[in-house]
Write a protein that holds these residues in place. Sequence first.
Motif, PDB file in Angstrom:
ATOM      1  N   PHE A 180       0.622  -1.081  -0.101  1.00 49.75           N
ATOM      2  CA  PHE A 180       0.007  -0.016  -0.020  1.00 49.75           C
ATOM      3  C   PHE A 180       0.999   1.220   0.116  1.00 49.75           C
ATOM      4  N   SER A 181       2.004   1.260   0.585  1.00 50.89           N
ATOM      5  CA  SER A 181       2.815   2.395   0.769  1.00 50.89           C
ATOM      6  C   SER A 181       3.676   2.632  -0.452  1.00 50.89           C
ATOM      7  N   LYS A 182       3.777   1.672  -1.259  1.00 52.60           N
ATOM      8  CA  LYS A 182       4.480   1.741  -2.626  1.00 52.60           C
ATOM      9  C   LYS A 182       3.873   1.543  -3.769  1.00 52.60           C
ATOM     10  N   ILE A 183       2.362   1.795  -3.961  1.00 52.42           N
ATOM     11  CA  ILE A 183       1.436   1.626  -4.841  1.00 52.42           C
ATOM     12  C   ILE A 183       1.889   2.598  -5.985  1.00 52.42           C
ATOM     13  N   ASP A 184       2.415   3.819  -5.647  1.00 48.18           N
ATOM     14  CA  ASP A 184       2.982   4.594  -6.803  1.00 48.18           C
ATOM     15  C   ASP A 184       4.222   3.971  -7.600  1.00 48.18           C
ATOM     16  N   ALA A 185       4.763   3.255  -7.007  1.00 46.13           N
ATOM     17  CA  ALA A 185       6.196   2.683  -7.706  1.00 46.13           C
ATOM     18  C   ALA A 185       5.532   1.675  -8.657  1.00 46.13           C
TER      19      ALA A 185
ATOM     20  N   GLN B 289       7.388   1.423 -16.484  1.00 43.52           N
ATOM     21  CA  GLN B 289       7.867   0.213 -16.695  1.00 43.52           C
ATOM     22  C   GLN B 289       7.057  -1.165 -16.078  1.00 43.52           C
ATOM     23  N   ARG B 290       5.924  -0.881 -15.442  1.00 46.08           N
ATOM     24  CA  ARG B 290       5.249  -1.866 -14.962  1.00 46.08           C
ATOM     25  C   ARG B 290       3.951  -2.151 -15.732  1.00 46.08           C
ATOM     26  N   HIS B 291       3.399  -3.099 -15.380  1.00 50.35           N
ATOM     27  CA  HIS B 291       2.192  -3.639 -16.069  1.00 50.35           C
ATOM     28  C   HIS B 291       0.986  -2.467 -16.162  1.00 50.35           C
ATOM     29  N   PRO B 292       0.503  -1.933 -17.375  1.00 48.05           N
ATOM     30  CA  PRO B 292      -0.264  -1.177 -17.460  1.00 48.05           C
ATOM     31  C   PRO B 292      -1.768  -1.181 -16.535  1.00 48.05           C
TER      32      PRO B 292
END
Length: 376
Positions: A291-296, A301-304
């Motif tokens: 939850f803290s790193k959902i922005d990352a 580069q991550r799955h759309p």
Amino acid sequence: MTRHALIAWAAFACLCLSAADAALAQGGPSGRAPPPEGEAAIAQRMNANTVTVISGTPGGTYFRMASDLAFALDDGDALRILPVLGKGAGQNAYDVRFLRGIDLAFVRTDTLDQLRQDPRLRNIESHIAYVARLFNDELHVIASRDITDYRQLEGKKVSFDVKGSGSDYTGRAMFDGLGLKVEAVNVDQPTALKLLAAGEIAALVSVAAKPVAVLTSITDAERYHFLEMPYTEPLMKNYFPARLTHDDYPRLVAAGESVNTAAVGTILASYAWPERSDRYRRIARFVDAFFSKIDALQQPQRHPKWNEVNLEASVAGWSRFPAAQEWLDAHRGGGAVSAATRQALRRDLRDRAPDLRPGERDRLLDEFMRWRASRQ
């Protein structure tokens, strides 16, 4: 150091962390290295901080997104995400309920209905909880162009991917909702494409997040197309209307056109462990990082599909994993604690109380976090 002294320290430390997070993350304000660990301690720490996620087949959306979790949330020995290949959402529902060593699973909003239909299972709602609702998986029905209406599939052979896959359960359930009776075939998707080309099956069904890689590989658009699938009242309980567009499949959908279909929600689920168990604390640690790193996870580069995730979205008929609900409640009240801050506290506790077992340190830290959230 007594239990109450440790909790009092944590309260004091949290008040001071805003200016000291970086220093704590490097080993605590004292700068002292933690005492050397033996092999037994290393094994205990690694197992205590590793979370397994059962996903899907190689190259599929679930496995790609589980890999994103592993890369984005990795924190060395403090938290490791271990993706596990799976058959898909249908089998994952059983794996997260019964398979030893599985902490989390990609399942779907219709999973509880799937498990309720198994006469061997009882009280399934009390055994599985959701961490977060993620995204939608769309129904894709590929057929040759001589089939122009889904009703022409009646009585014909249709592939629903391998047995136990999400396409197998959800695809069949959607067809049942449409009153469409077909002869179901279970083969992998590349094999199904060959059977479709040979005329041995009438259609291929895939319930997966668009664009589906195996379908984007189809180049013979003169021969194949997506069938329109209506969104009828029997589908409304578990499914949603959706569209396949030219942007999704430029070879199969003409520019400016779209194909109506249905979709099902994907959920990240967990077994409903007791709150004081080690497995519960392990998933709570994952929730804090996720939850803290959902922005990352929503970077290019991550799955759309990560961009569809709304952590606060609820799932009708499901119970939220308590640690996930506590995190959201604390976040809404301004009391959320970042993963980095929590890990800094954990490391400083380890330095100050090296004789405590890792599980006891985690219990004390969790107790403090719950107390802090209630005070907020």
